[in-house]
Design an enzyme around this catalytic site. Structure first.
Site, PDB file in Angstrom:
ATOM      1  N   ARG A  56       1.000  -1.197   0.126  1.00 37.91           N
ATOM      2  CA  ARG A  56      -0.009  -0.030  -0.122  1.00 37.91           C
ATOM      3  C   ARG A  56       1.038   1.252  -0.059  1.00 37.91           C
ATOM      4  O   ARG A  56       0.419   2.237  -0.592  1.00 37.91           O
ATOM      5  CB  ARG A  56      -0.948   0.020   1.325  1.00 37.91           C
ATOM      6  CG  ARG A  56      -1.651  -1.237   1.552  1.00 37.91           C
ATOM      7  CD  ARG A  56      -3.001  -1.087   0.875  1.00 37.91           C
ATOM      8  NE  ARG A  56      -2.847  -1.556  -0.529  1.00 37.91           N
ATOM      9  CZ  ARG A  56      -2.574  -2.711  -0.891  1.00 37.91           C
ATOM     10  NH1 ARG A  56      -2.538  -3.742  -0.244  1.00 37.91           N
ATOM     11  NH2 ARG A  56      -2.447  -2.964  -2.241  1.00 37.91           N
ATOM     12  N   HIS A 104      -7.992   6.963  10.884  1.00 33.92           N
ATOM     13  CA  HIS A 104      -7.652   5.541  10.834  1.00 33.92           C
ATOM     14  C   HIS A 104      -6.128   5.237  10.725  1.00 33.92           C
ATOM     15  O   HIS A 104      -5.870   4.348  10.220  1.00 33.92           O
ATOM     16  CB  HIS A 104      -8.412   4.953   9.585  1.00 33.92           C
ATOM     17  CG  HIS A 104      -9.744   4.638   9.708  1.00 33.92           C
ATOM     18  ND1 HIS A 104     -10.843   4.412   8.842  1.00 33.92           N
ATOM     19  CD2 HIS A 104     -10.617   4.713  10.982  1.00 33.92           C
ATOM     20  CE1 HIS A 104     -11.895   4.300   9.286  1.00 33.92           C
ATOM     21  NE2 HIS A 104     -11.839   4.848  10.535  1.00 33.92           N
TER      22      HIS A 104
HETATM   23  N1  APR Z   1     -14.911   9.979  -6.295  1.00 31.53           N
HETATM   24  C1  APR Z   1     -15.789   9.937  -5.124  1.00 31.53           C
HETATM   25  N2  APR Z   1     -16.373   8.654  -4.759  1.00 31.53           N
HETATM   26  C2  APR Z   1     -15.974   7.601  -4.917  1.00 31.53           C
HETATM   27  C3  APR Z   1     -15.131   7.524  -6.411  1.00 31.53           C
HETATM   28  C4  APR Z   1     -14.623   8.848  -6.945  1.00 31.53           C
HETATM   29  N3  APR Z   1     -13.918   8.777  -8.069  1.00 31.53           N
HETATM   30  N4  APR Z   1     -15.136   6.021  -7.064  1.00 31.53           N
HETATM   31  C5  APR Z   1     -15.810   5.531  -5.782  1.00 31.53           C
HETATM   32  N5  APR Z   1     -16.275   6.362  -4.815  1.00 31.53           N
HETATM   33  C6  APR Z   1     -16.791   5.917  -3.799  1.00 31.53           C
HETATM   34  C7  APR Z   1     -17.785   4.675  -3.674  1.00 31.53           C
HETATM   35  O1  APR Z   1     -18.966   4.897  -4.504  1.00 31.53           O
HETATM   36  C8  APR Z   1     -18.028   4.522  -2.327  1.00 31.53           C
HETATM   37  O2  APR Z   1     -19.173   4.985  -1.806  1.00 31.53           O
HETATM   38  O3  APR Z   1     -16.318   5.876  -2.590  1.00 31.53           O
HETATM   39  C9  APR Z   1     -16.828   4.994  -1.367  1.00 31.53           C
HETATM   40  C10 APR Z   1     -15.704   4.133  -1.053  1.00 31.53           C
HETATM   41  O4  APR Z   1     -16.436   3.364  -0.044  1.00 31.53           O
HETATM   42  P1  APR Z   1     -15.454   2.286   0.787  1.00 31.53           P
HETATM   43  O5  APR Z   1     -14.593   1.543  -0.039  1.00 31.53           O
HETATM   44  O6  APR Z   1     -16.397   1.572   1.625  1.00 31.53           O
HETATM   45  O7  APR Z   1     -14.484   3.206   1.611  1.00 31.53           O
HETATM   46  P2  APR Z   1     -14.498   4.053   2.890  1.00 31.53           P
HETATM   47  O8  APR Z   1     -16.298   4.294   3.274  1.00 31.53           O
HETATM   48  O9  APR Z   1     -13.432   5.001   3.157  1.00 31.53           O
HETATM   49  O10 APR Z   1     -14.128   2.881   4.061  1.00 31.53           O
HETATM   50  C11 APR Z   1     -14.095   3.314   5.428  1.00 31.53           C
HETATM   51  O11 APR Z   1     -13.209   1.273   6.033  1.00 31.53           O
HETATM   52  O12 APR Z   1     -12.044  -0.795   5.506  1.00 31.53           O
HETATM   53  C12 APR Z   1     -12.101   0.384   6.197  1.00 31.53           C
HETATM   54  O13 APR Z   1     -10.232   1.500   7.387  1.00 31.53           O
HETATM   55  C13 APR Z   1     -10.970   1.556   6.059  1.00 31.53           C
HETATM   56  O14 APR Z   1     -11.012   3.810   5.933  1.00 31.53           O
HETATM   57  C14 APR Z   1     -11.791   2.511   5.501  1.00 31.53           C
HETATM   58  C15 APR Z   1     -13.124   2.699   6.049  1.00 31.53           C
END
Ligand code: APR
Length: 232
Positions: A56, A104
């Site tokens: 990462r 985090h």
């Molecule tokens: N611009 C904005 N949003 C986007 C884009 C983009 N180009 N591409 C994807 N997304 C959105 C997706 O639609 C989704 O709603 O980003 C979001 C990502 O969600 P997750 O993968 O669940 O990530 P996140 O919410 O940050 O996860 C929270 O979970 O696994 C743990 O610690 C980890 O910090 C992380 C936490």
């Protein structure tokens, strides 16, 4: 100046080439959380966990902030901007944002397994953490990351910051991981809330203005809205 508080998640950095977690093809599809991002995983196979974060980190070292990160940094000309990020990358800082709270943890830092206040910056030119790398008290170094099942020490500060928002913005997070997802409940009623995400996101609040775009395009649109309101 008004307080603009921004909660960001993995989607913020997607256009910088950093994989999200729960989209299809996301990180947790490829690597089960319980094998790489829990204290139990680190006890069972520390080499695998260190290598997961080494990869990462190498990805991050090849990534650059995207237009969305820069647009947020630019908003400091018009607002007191406080970013609360769930991301472990440092792309907000690289783009020039001054106030970034990492809920985090941070990929470019390591810490002692003995004492979580013994924290070191990781040298970008020698960035892999390995078994045998120790803190000044002789204990193994681990990534400075909040793993699943661990406490989130910065959550109280993040709640206080959320309570003080005049405008609240959520970018690129599915709002499915607690306690981060619960921060919205601290935002006083009447404070306008904007959401930038290309997909539907379920949030526990009415009247959220959803800009259904990616972070770069969405931030451009939002900056225009916010700046024209601020100048009225
Ligand atoms: N611009 C904005 N949003 C986007 C884009 C983009 N180009 N591409 C994807 N997304 C959105 C997706 O639609 C989704 O709603 O980003 C979001 C990502 O969600 P997750 O993968 O669940 O990530 P996140 O919410 O940050 O996860 C929270 O979970 O696994 C743990 O610690 C980890 O910090 C992380 C936490």
């Amino acid at each position: 100046m008004k307080n603009l508080v921004v909660l960001t998640g993995a989607g913020m950095s997607a256009e910088s080439g950093i994989a999200t977690f729960r989209d299809s093809g996301g990180l947790w599809d490829k690597y089960p959380v319980e094998q790489v991002a829990t204290p139990e995983a680190f006890d069972a196979d520390p080499e695998l966990v260190l290598e997961f974060y080494n990869v990462r980190r190498r990805e991050l070292l090849n990534a650059k902030p995207n237009k969305g990160h820069y647009a947020l940094a630019d908003l400091e000309k018009h607002f007191d901007v406080q970013i609360i990020t769930q991301n472990i990358d440092n792309l907000h800082e690289q783009a020039g944002s001054s106030n970034v709270l990492h809920l985090h943890g941070e990929l470019m830092k390591s810490r002692s397994v003995l004492d979580d206040t013994i924290i070191y910056d990781i040298d970008p030119n020698d960035s892999d953490l390995k078994i045998g790398m120790k803190c000044e008290r002789g204990y193994q170094l681990r990534p400075h990351i909040v793993w699943f099942g661990e406490a989130v020490p910065m959550i109280e500060d993040a709640a206080i910051i959320s309570e003080q928002a005049d405008v609240y913005v959520i970018i690129g997070t599915q709002m499915s991981v607690y306690p981060a997802a619960g921060l919205l409940q601290y935002v006083p009623s009447g404070v306008p809330v904007y959401l930038i995400d290309p997909k539907e996101v379920s949030v526990s609040r009415r009247g959220v203005h959803h800009i259904m775009k990616g972070a770069s395009e969405g931030m451009k649109e939002l900056a225009d809205i916010l700046i024209s309101k601020a100048n009225r």
